[in-house]
Design an enzyme around this catalytic site. Structure first.
Site, short mmCIF file in Angstrom:
data_model
loop_
_atom_site.label_atom_id
_atom_site.label_comp_id
_atom_site.label_asym_id
_atom_site.label_seq_id
_atom_site.Cartn_x
_atom_site.Cartn_y
_atom_site.Cartn_z
N GLN A 9 -28.84 38.56 7.16
CA GLN A 9 -28.62 37.15 6.85
C GLN A 9 -29.92 36.50 6.40
O GLN A 9 -29.92 35.32 6.05
CB GLN A 9 -28.10 36.43 8.10
CG GLN A 9 -26.76 36.98 8.57
CD GLN A 9 -26.29 36.29 9.84
OE1 GLN A 9 -26.85 36.47 10.92
NE2 GLN A 9 -25.26 35.50 9.72
N HIS A 13 -27.14 36.37 2.21
CA HIS A 13 -27.48 35.01 1.80
C HIS A 13 -28.47 34.98 0.65
O HIS A 13 -29.07 33.95 0.38
CB HIS A 13 -28.00 34.21 3.00
CG HIS A 13 -26.96 34.01 4.06
ND1 HIS A 13 -27.25 33.77 5.38
CD2 HIS A 13 -25.60 34.03 3.99
CE1 HIS A 13 -26.12 33.66 6.08
NE2 HIS A 13 -25.11 33.81 5.26
N CYS A 44 -36.81 30.03 -22.05
CA CYS A 44 -35.85 29.16 -22.76
C CYS A 44 -35.89 27.71 -22.27
O CYS A 44 -35.20 26.86 -22.84
CB CYS A 44 -34.43 29.73 -22.63
SG CYS A 44 -33.66 29.38 -21.04
#
Ligand code: ZN
Length: 247
Positions: A104, A122, A154
């Protein structure tokens, strides 16, 4: 430390060939990474809103600059180093005993210790992705930017590859985690109170020989476990001898 219980864990590891480790925040706190969910977390000090709000998708969309201030200050911890638990788990994988780590945590410490099959429920602060072109940036890059980070290629806005509140977990990571847990012969759960979604639910897929829980505090799942060690996960794993690599 209850050495009798550590010895029982050692015997289970010696007998196992498909270990899966499921880890929570406690694995990282022993490396100095604070758990923002814990009572003594330091997160509330410099912020008007609770961390659960800042780490939500709504907040990210509405207040990205403020989100990134929190993210840089509190979520990225580049000085943290793997502890004995991370290292021992990496050695168990190298010895061919451990199938996967389901975590996690988002700090990348398992990979830093040398683990390869790490399923990050996560996400990770070490991946930050341009929403326009998909370019990936590491945590160091984010730390060098100011305000809202924009893609070098970009100009698009970069979003951490971290699962925020209100966002769903990656189907792919979830499927692979279930599959790993379902095929494990020994499941070691460490450093989690098992209250954060989807932790407790995932354990239901385990059908192997032994479930071991290692946590400082009692959890709701203690009764289900074959072995329960109430201690720090790093200190416990430090005692473990990694069996020799199998031919
Ligand atoms: Zn881009």
């Amino acid at each position: 430390m209850d050495m009798e219980k550590v010895q029982q864990l050692q015997q289970k590891i010696n007998a196992a060939h498909r270990i899966v480790f499921f880890g929570g925040a406690g694995v990282s706190t022993e490396s100095g990474i604070p758990d923002f969910r814990s009572q003594d977390g330091l997160y509330h000090q410099q912020y008007d809103v609770p961390p659960e709000t800042i780490l939500s998708r709504t907040y990210f969309d509405r207040h990205p600059a403020e989100f990134y201030r929190f993210y840089r200050n509190k979520m990225i911890c580049l000085t943290a180093k793997p502890n004995a638990a991370h290292k021992k788990l990496a050695e168990l994988e190298q010895a061919g005993r451990l199938l996967a780590i389901v975590t996690q945590n988002i700090d990348g410490l398992h990979q830093m210790a040398g683990s390869r099959n790490v399923l990050e429920l996560h996400g990770s602060v070490h991946r930050n992705i341009c929403r326009s072109c998909g370019a990936v940036y590491d945590a160091e890059w984010v730390m060098m930017t100011n305000g809202i980070p924009h893609c070098d290629k970009c100009g698009g806005m970069v979003k951490p590859d971290v699962v925020l509140y209100e966002e769903s977990l990656s189907e792919d990571v979830l499927t692979r985690s279930i599959s790993a847990i379902a095929s494990a012969d020994l499941l070691i759960v460490g450093g989690t109170s098992l209250v954060v979604y989807p932790a407790a639910g995932l354990l239901r897929y385990f059908q192997g020989d032994s479930l071991v829980l290692i946590n400082r505090d009692a959890t709701q799942m203690d009764k289900m476990a074959d072995l329960c060690i109430r201690d720090a996960i790093g200190a416990v794993m430090e005692q473990i001898q990694v069996p020799e690599k199998e031919a």
